[in-house]
Design a protein around this motif. Structure first.
Motif, mmCIF file in Angstrom:
data_model
loop_
_atom_site.group_PDB
_atom_site.id
_atom_site.type_symbol
_atom_site.label_atom_id
_atom_site.label_comp_id
_atom_site.label_asym_id
_atom_site.label_seq_id
_atom_site.Cartn_x
_atom_site.Cartn_y
_atom_site.Cartn_z
ATOM 1 N N UNK A 159 13.193 -7.646 -9.418
ATOM 2 C CA UNK A 159 12.681 -9.029 -10.312
ATOM 3 C C UNK A 159 13.472 -10.038 -9.787
ATOM 4 N N UNK A 160 13.006 -11.068 -9.738
ATOM 5 C CA UNK A 160 13.508 -12.425 -9.281
ATOM 6 C C UNK A 160 14.262 -13.112 -10.451
ATOM 7 N N UNK A 161 15.281 -12.503 -11.067
ATOM 8 C CA UNK A 161 15.820 -12.672 -12.157
ATOM 9 C C UNK A 161 17.371 -12.967 -11.928
ATOM 10 N N UNK B 148 10.630 -2.189 -20.223
ATOM 11 C CA UNK B 148 9.647 -2.665 -18.984
ATOM 12 C C UNK B 148 8.982 -3.726 -19.387
ATOM 13 N N UNK B 149 8.669 -4.109 -20.336
ATOM 14 C CA UNK B 149 7.948 -5.477 -20.904
ATOM 15 C C UNK B 149 8.612 -6.460 -21.679
ATOM 16 N N UNK B 150 9.971 -6.271 -21.550
ATOM 17 C CA UNK B 150 11.161 -7.195 -22.025
ATOM 18 C C UNK B 150 10.778 -8.721 -21.364
ATOM 19 N N UNK B 151 10.898 -9.643 -22.138
ATOM 20 C CA UNK B 151 10.600 -11.058 -21.384
ATOM 21 C C UNK B 151 11.801 -11.388 -20.573
ATOM 22 N N UNK B 152 11.264 -12.167 -19.538
ATOM 23 C CA UNK B 152 12.229 -12.853 -18.649
ATOM 24 C C UNK B 152 13.571 -13.306 -19.066
ATOM 25 N N UNK C 267 6.171 -11.305 -20.369
ATOM 26 C CA UNK C 267 6.269 -12.650 -20.929
ATOM 27 C C UNK C 267 7.603 -13.497 -20.210
ATOM 28 N N UNK C 268 7.483 -14.714 -20.007
ATOM 29 C CA UNK C 268 8.443 -15.356 -19.832
ATOM 30 C C UNK C 268 9.557 -15.429 -20.663
ATOM 31 N N UNK C 269 9.090 -15.580 -22.004
ATOM 32 C CA UNK C 269 9.931 -15.937 -23.168
ATOM 33 C C UNK C 269 8.926 -15.344 -24.431
ATOM 34 N N UNK C 270 9.693 -15.459 -25.415
ATOM 35 C CA UNK C 270 8.973 -14.805 -26.640
ATOM 36 C C UNK C 270 9.832 -15.713 -27.934
ATOM 37 N N UNK C 271 8.705 -16.255 -28.619
ATOM 38 C CA UNK C 271 8.993 -17.147 -29.729
ATOM 39 C C UNK C 271 9.771 -16.270 -30.942
ATOM 40 N N UNK C 272 10.871 -16.474 -31.390
ATOM 41 C CA UNK C 272 11.665 -15.790 -32.242
ATOM 42 C C UNK C 272 11.316 -16.461 -33.725
ATOM 43 N N UNK C 273 10.564 -15.636 -34.256
ATOM 44 C CA UNK C 273 9.983 -16.044 -35.469
ATOM 45 C C UNK C 273 9.667 -14.543 -36.454
ATOM 46 N N UNK C 274 9.478 -14.590 -37.693
ATOM 47 C CA UNK C 274 8.906 -13.524 -38.317
ATOM 48 C C UNK C 274 7.661 -13.162 -38.345
ATOM 49 N N UNK C 275 7.060 -12.914 -37.443
ATOM 50 C CA UNK C 275 5.431 -12.674 -37.111
ATOM 51 C C UNK C 275 5.422 -11.259 -36.354
ATOM 52 N N UNK C 276 4.040 -10.988 -36.705
ATOM 53 C CA UNK C 276 3.546 -9.729 -36.199
ATOM 54 C C UNK C 276 3.999 -9.535 -34.490
#
Length: 327
Positions: free
Chosen positions: A39-41, A140-144, A192-201
């Motif tokens: 991964x290019x991270x 494996x599917x953790x955001x970048x 995902x590139x990033x994930x929105x941190x909020x109390x959502x499903x």
């Protein structure tokens, strides 16, 4: 009679030959090497990302608990921020899995590994030596962004010279490897590139499946290969952490009759996690999960409540056994 004996001896010889061939196959093929793109991270010195990485490492991803010695795991569980020197042993039928030293020590840690090599372990379950990693880490599917955050925190630790013996596989473990039943697992699609941190499903699904590994322990699994063998989140996986104490993971789906949290309120769920450990030898990393933010806990609760109900009655979650006997 002589003909029967001759047939019997021939059959025994044939079976012995099959066994010898299988043993030879296992020892020739178990030590497979795999490849996957790096991964290019890359780690950063951004203080916000380092703080996020530390939160993940000591909180929902519970890296710090597993990547420490047994004695230090207990101290991490009690709230200490100890460096990730590795050394924990996980004894399964495939063998003894040992957690690695994740400090940036050049000799015994990850100091000589590139960020891409470390990220590939997380994304593809492939070690720097090309060998597959037993599926204990669900990243494996953790955001970048979160992978970079963890990389950044790991690089920011003090290097600690602490040698950890390599993982040792039993013959059965080597057979599973030779047959390809334990092999690298990559992302399901593009992470995902990033994930929105909020109390959502949506965020709760991300945490429960790709960070905290709720799905890994609260689902029926084959402990030889790590494969899922039943409805996810329906519970029933058994852990004997110490002789005489058996823990069975509960059903987390909202089934009204068999789901453990089906009738819980969101507040009760949050309070339970914040209360921490109740049973001394529970395999649940309560110390790490007690550090989770209310936003994260509420997101997980809302995701679990939205799951398809699965009827799977787990009679008890804790059994005290007589050593050498049964419950």
């Amino acid at each position: 009679m002589k003909k029967f004996v001759k047939i019997f001896v021939g059959l025994i010889g044939f079976i012995a030959l099959i066994i010898l061939c299988f043993v030879a196959f296992v020892f020739l093929k178990w030590d497979k090497k795999y490849d996957a793109p790096y991964p290019e991270l890359a780690a950063t010195q951004d203080s916000t990302l380092i703080a996020r990485g530390k939160y993940l490492v000591y909180g929902p991803a519970h890296c710090a608990g597993c990547h420490n010695t047994t004695e230090r795991m207990l101290r991490v569980d009690q709230g200490e921020d100890l460096t990730l020197i590795g050394g924990a042993e996980f004894v399964f039928e495939p063998g003894v899995i040992r957690s690695r030293n994740l400090t940036p020590d050049m000799e015994t840690g990850i100091g000589k590994l590139t960020d891409g090599e470390v990220a590939r372990v997380m994304r593809n379950s492939i070690g720097a030596d090309g060998r597959p990693i037993f599926p204990l880490m669900p990243f494996q599917n953790m955001s970048d962004e979160d992978v970079v955050a963890i990389l950044s925190y790991l690089r920011s630790q003090e290097p600690v010279n602490h040698f950890v013996k390599p993982t040792e596989y039993s013959f059965m473990g080597k057979a599973v490897l030779a047959l390809g039943l334990i092999k690298p697992e990559g992302p399901a699609g593009t992470p995902p590139k990033s994930i929105k941190i909020e109390p959502s499903e949506v965020y709760g699904k991300y945490l429960a499946n790709s960070v905290a590994n709720c799905v890994g322990c609260h689902s029926p699994r084959d402990l030889m290969s790590g494969e899922f063998i039943g409805p996810k989140f329906s519970g029933g996986l058994e852990f004997e952490e110490v002789p005489g104490a058996l823990f069975v993971t509960p059903n987390l789906t909202p089934d009204p009759e068999t789901g453990i949290i089906a009738n819980w309120s969101e507040e009760a769920f949050v309070e339970r996690f914040k209360a921490g450990r109740v049973y001394e030898h529970s395999p649940m990393p309560w110390g790490s999960f007690a550090r989770m933010s209310e936003v994260d806990l509420r997101a997980i609760f809302r995701y679990l409540k939205a799951l398809e109900p699965v009827s799977n009655k787990v009679e008890k979650t804790q059994y005290m056994l007589e050593v050498g006997g049964s419950n």
